[in-house]
Design a protein around this motif. Structure first.
Motif, PDB file in Angstrom:
ATOM      1  N   ARG A  72       0.814  -1.211   0.000  1.00  0.00           N
ATOM      2  CA  ARG A  72       0.000   0.000   0.000  1.00  0.00           C
ATOM      3  C   ARG A  72       0.852   1.268   0.000  1.00  0.00           C
ATOM      4  O   ARG A  72       0.422   2.312  -0.483  1.00  0.00           O
ATOM      5  CB  ARG A  72      -1.000  -0.006   1.140  1.00  0.00           C
ATOM      6  CG  ARG A  72      -0.426   0.061   2.513  1.00  0.00           C
ATOM      7  CD  ARG A  72      -1.506   0.113   3.585  1.00  0.00           C
ATOM      8  NE  ARG A  72      -1.183  -0.327   4.896  1.00  0.00           N
ATOM      9  CZ  ARG A  72      -0.124  -0.060   5.617  1.00  0.00           C
ATOM     10  NH1 ARG A  72       0.825   0.668   5.125  1.00  0.00           N
ATOM     11  NH2 ARG A  72       0.035  -0.501   6.841  1.00  0.00           N
ATOM     12  N   CYS A  75       1.754   2.225  -3.666  1.00  0.00           N
ATOM     13  CA  CYS A  75       0.644   2.494  -4.582  1.00  0.00           C
ATOM     14  C   CYS A  75       0.647   3.903  -5.153  1.00  0.00           C
ATOM     15  O   CYS A  75       0.279   4.091  -6.310  1.00  0.00           O
ATOM     16  CB  CYS A  75      -0.680   2.188  -3.905  1.00  0.00           C
ATOM     17  SG  CYS A  75      -0.924   0.415  -3.655  1.00  0.00           S
ATOM     18  N   TRP A 105      -9.191  -7.646  -3.489  1.00  0.00           N
ATOM     19  CA  TRP A 105      -8.791  -6.488  -4.289  1.00  0.00           C
ATOM     20  C   TRP A 105      -9.670  -6.274  -5.516  1.00  0.00           C
ATOM     21  O   TRP A 105      -9.330  -5.477  -6.383  1.00  0.00           O
ATOM     22  CB  TRP A 105      -7.328  -6.612  -4.714  1.00  0.00           C
ATOM     23  CG  TRP A 105      -6.394  -6.527  -3.557  1.00  0.00           C
ATOM     24  CD1 TRP A 105      -6.133  -5.425  -2.796  1.00  0.00           C
ATOM     25  CD2 TRP A 105      -5.618  -7.582  -3.009  1.00  0.00           C
ATOM     26  NE1 TRP A 105      -5.237  -5.730  -1.808  1.00  0.00           N
ATOM     27  CE2 TRP A 105      -4.903  -7.060  -1.910  1.00  0.00           C
ATOM     28  CE3 TRP A 105      -5.454  -8.933  -3.330  1.00  0.00           C
ATOM     29  CZ2 TRP A 105      -4.033  -7.822  -1.147  1.00  0.00           C
ATOM     30  CZ3 TRP A 105      -4.591  -9.695  -2.557  1.00  0.00           C
ATOM     31  CH2 TRP A 105      -3.900  -9.147  -1.487  1.00  0.00           C
ATOM     32  N   ASP A 133      -4.984   0.271  -4.253  1.00  0.00           N
ATOM     33  CA  ASP A 133      -4.572   0.179  -2.846  1.00  0.00           C
ATOM     34  C   ASP A 133      -5.730  -0.149  -1.920  1.00  0.00           C
ATOM     35  O   ASP A 133      -5.735   0.214  -0.771  1.00  0.00           O
ATOM     36  CB  ASP A 133      -3.886   1.465  -2.404  1.00  0.00           C
ATOM     37  CG  ASP A 133      -4.746   2.701  -2.611  1.00  0.00           C
ATOM     38  OD1 ASP A 133      -5.879   2.577  -3.107  1.00  0.00           O
ATOM     39  OD2 ASP A 133      -4.268   3.794  -2.266  1.00  0.00           O
ATOM     40  N   LYS A 134      -6.698  -0.868  -2.419  1.00  0.00           N
ATOM     41  CA  LYS A 134      -7.847  -1.257  -1.593  1.00  0.00           C
ATOM     42  C   LYS A 134      -7.464  -2.368  -0.640  1.00  0.00           C
ATOM     43  O   LYS A 134      -6.640  -3.176  -0.883  1.00  0.00           O
ATOM     44  CB  LYS A 134      -9.012  -1.700  -2.462  1.00  0.00           C
ATOM     45  CG  LYS A 134      -9.497  -0.622  -3.416  1.00  0.00           C
ATOM     46  CD  LYS A 134     -10.112   0.516  -2.677  1.00  0.00           C
ATOM     47  CE  LYS A 134     -10.586   1.586  -3.643  1.00  0.00           C
ATOM     48  NZ  LYS A 134     -10.701   2.863  -3.117  1.00  0.00           N
TER      49      LYS A 134
END
Length: 134
Positions: A72, A75, A105, A133-134
């Protein structure tokens, strides 16, 4: 994860995955890449990512290859790469359960493109910039 140095990261990645990280053939001319358009980005204390851009059936994709670390935190960089190259779609390859990638994701499993390399089965996954970046 071992994030103390690039050497530690590479050794731990290779131990965990059984894959090899090879930086031979890479050179610096504004960013770190090789003659095949594969790029490498190192994030001190965070991790690393190999990526490239490919085109299939008239659509250009960011291809996320080997990654290690706190994804993350990488990202924003990948999002900048995508915006600079007018990309919205992402392809990645995983040996992990593709159903987890789909659920976590929002990725789509492209089963017909799955392949085996050096005895490992890779699943081809499709996503987009909105799920980065979920």
């Amino acid at each position: 994860m071992k994030l103390g140095s690039l050497k530690d990261m590479i050794e731990d990645y290779e131990r965990r995955t059984g894959e090899t990280v090879d930086l031979s053939g890479f050179y610096w001319d504004g960013d770190y890449h090789d003659d095949y358009n594969e790029h490498f980005k190192f994030f001190p204390g965070v991790g690393f990512v190999f990526w490239n851009i490919t085109e299939k059936d008239g659509v250009r994709y960011l291809v996320i290859l080997q990654t290690y670390g706190i994804f993350r935190k990488m990202c924003n960089y990948l999002r900048l790469v995508m915006k600079a190259n007018n990309l919205t779609e992402i392809i990645t390859y995983t040996t992990r359960n593709p159903k987890v990638h789909a659920r976590r994701w929002g990725m789509k499993w492209l089963k017909k493109y799955d392949y085996t390399y050096e005895g490992r089965n890779y699943h081809v996954m499709l996503s987009d910039i909105n799920h980065l970046d979920k």
